[in-house]
Design an enzyme around this catalytic site. Structure first.
Site, short mmCIF file in Angstrom:
data_model
loop_
_atom_site.label_atom_id
_atom_site.label_comp_id
_atom_site.label_asym_id
_atom_site.label_seq_id
_atom_site.Cartn_x
_atom_site.Cartn_y
_atom_site.Cartn_z
N PHE A 12 0.86 -1.14 -0.29
CA PHE A 12 -0.07 0.34 -0.18
C PHE A 12 1.09 1.06 -0.09
CE2 PHE A 12 -2.05 2.44 3.02
CZ PHE A 12 -2.76 3.98 2.44
N ALA A 84 7.31 -5.33 5.19
CA ALA A 84 6.84 -5.49 6.35
C ALA A 84 5.72 -6.10 6.45
CB ALA A 84 6.44 -4.74 7.36
N THR A 133 6.76 2.78 12.40
CA THR A 133 5.53 2.86 13.19
C THR A 133 4.48 3.61 14.43
OG1 THR A 133 3.33 2.19 13.63
CG2 THR A 133 5.29 0.75 14.02
N ASP A 134 4.05 4.20 14.78
CA ASP A 134 3.01 4.71 16.45
C ASP A 134 3.08 3.41 17.51
OD1 ASP A 134 0.66 4.06 14.95
OD2 ASP A 134 -0.07 6.43 15.87
N GLU A 135 2.58 2.74 16.48
CA GLU A 135 2.55 1.13 17.80
C GLU A 135 3.81 0.75 18.52
OE1 GLU A 135 -0.23 -1.96 16.45
OE2 GLU A 135 -2.04 -0.05 14.39
N TYR A 159 2.41 -7.56 16.05
CA TYR A 159 3.28 -6.58 15.05
C TYR A 159 4.10 -5.82 15.85
CZ TYR A 159 2.71 -2.80 12.19
OH TYR A 159 3.48 -1.34 10.69
N ALA A 161 5.74 -4.80 18.13
CA ALA A 161 6.89 -5.44 19.35
C ALA A 161 7.60 -5.47 17.93
CB ALA A 161 6.59 -6.75 19.78
N LYS A 163 8.04 -4.43 14.98
CA LYS A 163 8.46 -2.55 14.45
C LYS A 163 9.07 -2.45 15.59
CE LYS A 163 7.13 -0.64 11.42
NZ LYS A 163 7.60 -1.82 9.74
N PRO A 214 -17.34 -3.96 10.63
CA PRO A 214 -17.40 -4.51 12.13
C PRO A 214 -16.43 -4.18 12.46
CG PRO A 214 -15.95 -5.86 10.82
CD PRO A 214 -16.49 -5.06 8.91
N ASN A 258 -13.13 5.29 16.02
CA ASN A 258 -13.19 4.96 15.37
C ASN A 258 -14.18 4.32 14.66
OD1 ASN A 258 -10.53 3.65 14.80
ND2 ASN A 258 -10.85 1.49 15.90
P1 NAD Z 1 1.49 -3.67 3.11
O1 NAD Z 1 1.04 -4.67 4.11
O2 NAD Z 1 0.72 -3.13 2.51
O3 NAD Z 1 2.34 -4.14 2.78
C1 NAD Z 1 3.34 -4.48 2.97
C2 NAD Z 1 4.40 -5.25 1.72
O4 NAD Z 1 5.91 -5.79 1.87
C3 NAD Z 1 3.85 -5.98 0.76
O5 NAD Z 1 4.09 -5.98 -0.49
C4 NAD Z 1 4.63 -7.38 0.98
O6 NAD Z 1 3.96 -8.51 -0.44
C5 NAD Z 1 5.99 -6.74 1.24
N1 NAD Z 1 6.79 -7.49 1.80
C6 NAD Z 1 6.30 -8.76 3.46
N2 NAD Z 1 7.35 -9.47 3.39
C7 NAD Z 1 8.34 -8.94 2.89
C8 NAD Z 1 9.97 -9.49 2.47
N3 NAD Z 1 10.14 -10.54 3.72
N4 NAD Z 1 10.70 -9.61 1.89
C9 NAD Z 1 9.77 -9.01 0.83
N5 NAD Z 1 8.14 -8.25 0.50
C10 NAD Z 1 8.09 -7.64 1.74
O7 NAD Z 1 2.02 -2.92 4.30
P2 NAD Z 1 1.45 -1.06 4.76
O8 NAD Z 1 0.76 -0.22 4.77
O9 NAD Z 1 1.96 -0.59 2.78
O10 NAD Z 1 2.44 -0.46 5.05
C11 NAD Z 1 3.89 -0.74 4.50
C12 NAD Z 1 5.05 0.17 5.79
O11 NAD Z 1 4.80 0.80 7.29
C13 NAD Z 1 5.57 -2.19 6.99
O12 NAD Z 1 6.72 -1.53 7.36
C14 NAD Z 1 4.14 -1.01 7.95
O13 NAD Z 1 4.70 -1.66 9.57
C15 NAD Z 1 4.89 0.70 8.13
N6 NAD Z 1 3.50 1.27 8.34
C16 NAD Z 1 2.16 1.39 8.24
C17 NAD Z 1 0.84 2.32 8.54
C18 NAD Z 1 0.01 1.93 7.98
O14 NAD Z 1 -1.37 2.62 8.66
N7 NAD Z 1 -0.71 1.16 6.62
C19 NAD Z 1 1.38 3.10 9.27
C20 NAD Z 1 2.79 2.98 9.69
C21 NAD Z 1 3.79 2.36 9.57
O1 DAU Z 2 -1.21 3.55 13.84
C1 DAU Z 2 -0.02 2.64 12.15
C2 DAU Z 2 -0.56 0.77 12.06
O2 DAU Z 2 -2.50 0.99 11.86
C3 DAU Z 2 0.17 0.80 10.73
O3 DAU Z 2 1.85 0.25 11.64
C4 DAU Z 2 -0.10 -0.44 10.74
O4 DAU Z 2 0.52 -1.59 9.88
C5 DAU Z 2 -1.84 -0.94 10.23
O5 DAU Z 2 -1.75 -1.92 9.52
C6 DAU Z 2 -2.66 0.14 11.29
O6 DAU Z 2 -2.51 -0.74 12.55
P1 DAU Z 2 -4.54 -0.76 12.82
O7 DAU Z 2 -4.35 -1.72 14.08
O8 DAU Z 2 -4.80 0.50 14.21
O9 DAU Z 2 -5.31 -0.68 11.72
P2 DAU Z 2 -6.51 -1.38 11.33
O10 DAU Z 2 -6.76 -0.78 9.90
O11 DAU Z 2 -6.51 -2.77 11.30
O12 DAU Z 2 -7.84 -0.37 12.40
C7 DAU Z 2 -7.75 0.56 12.45
C8 DAU Z 2 -8.02 0.30 14.08
O13 DAU Z 2 -9.64 0.10 13.50
C9 DAU Z 2 -8.33 -0.18 14.93
O14 DAU Z 2 -8.83 0.63 16.50
C10 DAU Z 2 -9.21 -1.67 14.92
C11 DAU Z 2 -10.53 -0.91 14.64
N1 DAU Z 2 -11.07 -1.96 13.80
C12 DAU Z 2 -10.19 -2.72 12.67
C13 DAU Z 2 -11.12 -3.90 12.06
C14 DAU Z 2 -10.21 -4.58 10.85
C15 DAU Z 2 -12.43 -2.15 13.36
O15 DAU Z 2 -12.87 -2.10 14.25
N2 DAU Z 2 -12.87 -3.68 12.96
C16 DAU Z 2 -12.38 -4.08 12.00
O16 DAU Z 2 -13.02 -5.21 11.27
#
Ligand code: NAD
Ligand code: DAU
Length: 370
Positions: A12, A84, A133-135, A159, A161, A163, A214, A258
């Protein structure tokens, strides 16, 4: 000119970053390394590859031999590590893969950069940027001050932990070996190309398909939503302006429960259906096609174990020192995101099949998505 390795560039944020970077810096050489797990989708960057704007290599960040040849052959001077396992719920069901990629994989990637860059003549400034991530900071109580760069790490999910462990390794490679690293700790991203396991795309698709939305627990958990284009710009500023060894918090300054954010999505989709009657034919199972508001699909379900109650990111430092400020309001960003999923049905139909159906049934039980 940079020669940049973008790991996880078919996911993404990585895909959005590739679109952003190749448009803003067409002179740079971009090599994407991605294992194409269920979350990686070549379709997200296929047009860029076809236009010769990047080279795609399918592979694992844990593959030391592959990395060695890429660093050597492509003369990589910049790494942006997005690769990741990224979904908290999956880490609860099966943590091992998170340790493999997020911890061990990151270490192999750090080692490859260190080996390739150590001792060589400084052809170009080198940089290893790690996307975190902020997590890692854990959960905030209501009213508690937002996370700063000095907030102690307190991860609560496997997750988070994994990161946190990766961040520590990045820091250690800088302090011990002098690898020129930076880290960004970012809040919840949303926007185009997001895999529909995450809350917002999952809800958009479920509204269009008339499935329940959900809401975990009481739905009062707060996230700090950031449009992915703002995240990409923050990374650009870090690459251009930050010294090595720095860590930067990046947030969107939009902290809503949410249930409020899902409600906003419902209203936005309803507005689209009101303005475009043909959507009822395209999505005959949607609530709107049955004459009901999308909000009627909201359903409280069992809470996520260890669910963090609230995230809030203090972006003051990156604002003051690097000039970053999130530019996209939540309302505008959600409207743009809804529009993108309406306009890119073939993209999400393709990713929402196969493994996704299995996952959906396992996570949510009952009916599988159509
Ligand atoms: P995502 O799951 O959409 O994409 C992860 C990508 O990494 C995928 O294309 C997957 O194929 C690839 N991948 C997984 N394992 C791999 C490996 N061993 N070698 C090579 N490629 C591999 O994740 P995202 O939401 O795009 O997140 C990207 C980064 O940003 C992650 O490190 C995540 O922890 C961090 N992050 C995400 C968010 C968020 O809200 N999505 C917020 C803060 C930080
Ligand atoms: O804060 C940054 C993080 O944000 C990234 O590091 C992660 O990669 C990313 O997945 C995201 O984590 P969250 O757990 O916050 O995202 P998620 O979309 O899974 O959930 C967002 C919020 O919504 C969370 O409080 C859980 C809730 N939720 C999620 C799902 C999938 C629901 O209530 N219902 C659902 O079905």
């Amino acid at each position: 000119m940079r020669r940049m390795l973008v790991t996880g560039g078919a996911g993404f944020i990585g895909a959005n970053f590739c679109h952003y970077w190749t448009a803003a810096h067409p002179e740079d050489r971009i090599v994407v390394l991605d294992a194409l797990t269920y979350a990686g989708n070549l379709a997200s960057i296929a047009a860029l590859e076809a236009d010769g704007k990047l080279r795609f290599v399918r592979g694992d960040i844990g593959d030391a031999a592959l990395l060695q040849s890429l660093f050597r052959d492509e003369r990589i001077d910049t790494v942006v590590n997005f690769a990741a396992e990224s979904h908290v719920d999956r880490s609860i069901l099966d943590p091992a893969g998170f340790l493999r990629t997020n911890v061990l994989g990151t270490q192999v990637l750090l080692e490859a950069a260190q080996a390739a860059w150590a001792g060589g003549a400084a052809e170009a400034p080198r940089r290893f940027h790690h996307v975190s991530t902020d997590e890692v900071y854990g959960s905030l109580a209501a009213g508690e001050a937002a996370f700063t760069e000095s907030t102690p790490y307190a991860p609560n999910s496997p997750y988070a932990a994994s990161k946190a462990a990766a961040d520590h390794l990045v820091r250690a490679y800088n302090r011990t070996y002098g690898l020129p690293t930076t880290i960004s700790n970012c809040s919840n991203n949303y926007g185009p190309y997001q895999f529909p396991e995450k809350l917002l795309p999952l809800c958009i698709l479920n509204i269009l398909e008339g499935r329940p939305l959900p809401i975990y627990g009481d739905g009062q958990q707060v996230r700090d939503w950031l449009h992915v284009s703002d995240h990409c710009r923050a990374i650009e500023l870090i690459l251009q302006r930050s010294a090595a060894a720095e860590t930067w918090n990046v947030g969107g300054d939009t902290q809503d429960p949410n249930i409020t954010v899902v409600g906003m999505l419902c209203d936005l989709v309803d507005q689209c259906f009101a303005q475009e009657p043909q959507l009822r034919q395209r999505f005959p199972h949607s609530a709107a096609a049955r004459g009901a508001p999308a909000r009627s699909l909201m359903q409280h379900v069992r809470d996520r174990p260890g669910h963090d109650r609230r995230y809030a990111v203090d972006s003051t430092r990156i604002g003051q020192r690097l000039g970053f400020r999130a530019a996209t309001s939540l309302t505008a960003g959600l409207a743009h995101t809804v529009r993108w999923y309406l306009d890119n049905e073939s993209w999400w139909r393709a990713v929402a099949s196969g493994e996704y159906r299995e996952w959906y049934a396992r996570q949510y039980g009952g009916s599988r998505p159509a």
